[in-house]
Design a protein around this motif. Structure first.
Motif, PDB file in Angstrom:
ATOM      1  N   ALA A   1      -2.459 -10.017 -30.371  1.00  0.00           N
ATOM      2  CA  ALA A   1      -1.511 -10.635 -29.454  1.00  0.00           C
ATOM      3  C   ALA A   1      -2.182 -11.442 -28.352  1.00  0.00           C
ATOM      4  N   GLU A   2      -3.279 -10.954 -27.825  1.00  0.00           N
ATOM      5  CA  GLU A   2      -3.896 -11.594 -26.663  1.00  0.00           C
ATOM      6  C   GLU A   2      -5.289 -12.131 -26.958  1.00  0.00           C
ATOM      7  N   GLY A   3      -5.870 -11.719 -28.071  1.00  0.00           N
ATOM      8  CA  GLY A   3      -7.145 -12.248 -28.479  1.00  0.00           C
ATOM      9  C   GLY A   3      -8.374 -11.647 -27.846  1.00  0.00           C
ATOM     10  N   LYS A   4      -8.231 -10.990 -26.699  1.00  0.00           N
ATOM     11  CA  LYS A   4      -9.441 -10.502 -26.058  1.00  0.00           C
ATOM     12  C   LYS A   4      -9.260  -9.229 -25.236  1.00  0.00           C
ATOM     13  N   ASN A   5      -8.048  -8.736 -25.102  1.00  0.00           N
ATOM     14  CA  ASN A   5      -7.812  -7.574 -24.255  1.00  0.00           C
ATOM     15  C   ASN A   5      -8.316  -6.311 -24.937  1.00  0.00           C
ATOM     16  N   ASN A   6      -9.313  -5.672 -24.359  1.00  0.00           N
ATOM     17  CA  ASN A   6      -9.868  -4.440 -24.903  1.00  0.00           C
ATOM     18  C   ASN A   6      -9.728  -3.275 -23.942  1.00  0.00           C
ATOM     19  N   PHE A   7      -8.820  -3.352 -22.988  1.00  0.00           N
ATOM     20  CA  PHE A   7      -8.684  -2.280 -21.995  1.00  0.00           C
ATOM     21  C   PHE A   7      -8.108  -1.016 -22.626  1.00  0.00           C
ATOM     22  N   LEU A   8      -6.932  -1.111 -23.246  1.00  0.00           N
ATOM     23  CA  LEU A   8      -6.311   0.038 -23.900  1.00  0.00           C
ATOM     24  C   LEU A   8      -6.639   0.021 -25.390  1.00  0.00           C
ATOM     25  N   THR A   9      -7.096   1.149 -25.889  1.00  0.00           N
ATOM     26  CA  THR A   9      -7.413   1.238 -27.321  1.00  0.00           C
ATOM     27  C   THR A   9      -6.464   2.168 -28.050  1.00  0.00           C
ATOM     28  N   SER A  10      -6.155   3.290 -27.440  1.00  0.00           N
ATOM     29  CA  SER A  10      -5.158   4.212 -27.992  1.00  0.00           C
ATOM     30  C   SER A  10      -4.450   4.891 -26.836  1.00  0.00           C
TER      31      SER A  10
END
Length: 113
Positions: free
Chosen positions: A73-82
């Motif tokens: 969806a955003e291409g780069k957001n890795n803050f939340l994983t699960s």
């Protein structure tokens, strides 16, 4: 009347359902996790199958695996994983609906209807 444990995801940032998110249901007994079921959210953000047919007294955990969703969806957001949500059930209540309201930097949940 609905029965069991159900869920859906709404993406608040994009203003639409969270489609294509894998969801797992685990039972918690004496701090031990036991896998029960999984599903994938559809285009409406709902897991179409009931994750647990019959509600018993117990503790459960829904895990929303959102890393791939945000990367798509955003291409780069890795803050939340699960996102794990632990809750107790009471067999006198036949249905538990646990929605997830999601954004790239946080989330909210509640007991739905």
């Amino acid at each position: 009347m609905k029965t069991g444990i159900t869920t859906h995801v709404l993406d608040l940032t994009q203003g639409k359902p969270g489609a294509g998110i894998k969801v797992e249901l685990w039972e918690i007994t004496n701090s031990t996790r036991t896998f029960i079921a999984n599903g994938l959210t559809n285009e409406d953000g709902r897991v179409e199958t009931v994750l647990l047919e019959k509600v018993e007294d117990g503790e459960y955990e829904l895990v929303f695996l959102v890393k791939e969703y945000f990367q798509r969806a955003e291409g780069k957001n890795n803050f939340l994983t699960s996102i794990p949500i632990r809750f107790y059930t009471d067999k006198t209540q036949v249905h538990y609906h646990i929605p997830l309201l999601l954004s790239g930097w946080g989330y909210q949940t509640y007991r739905g209807s």
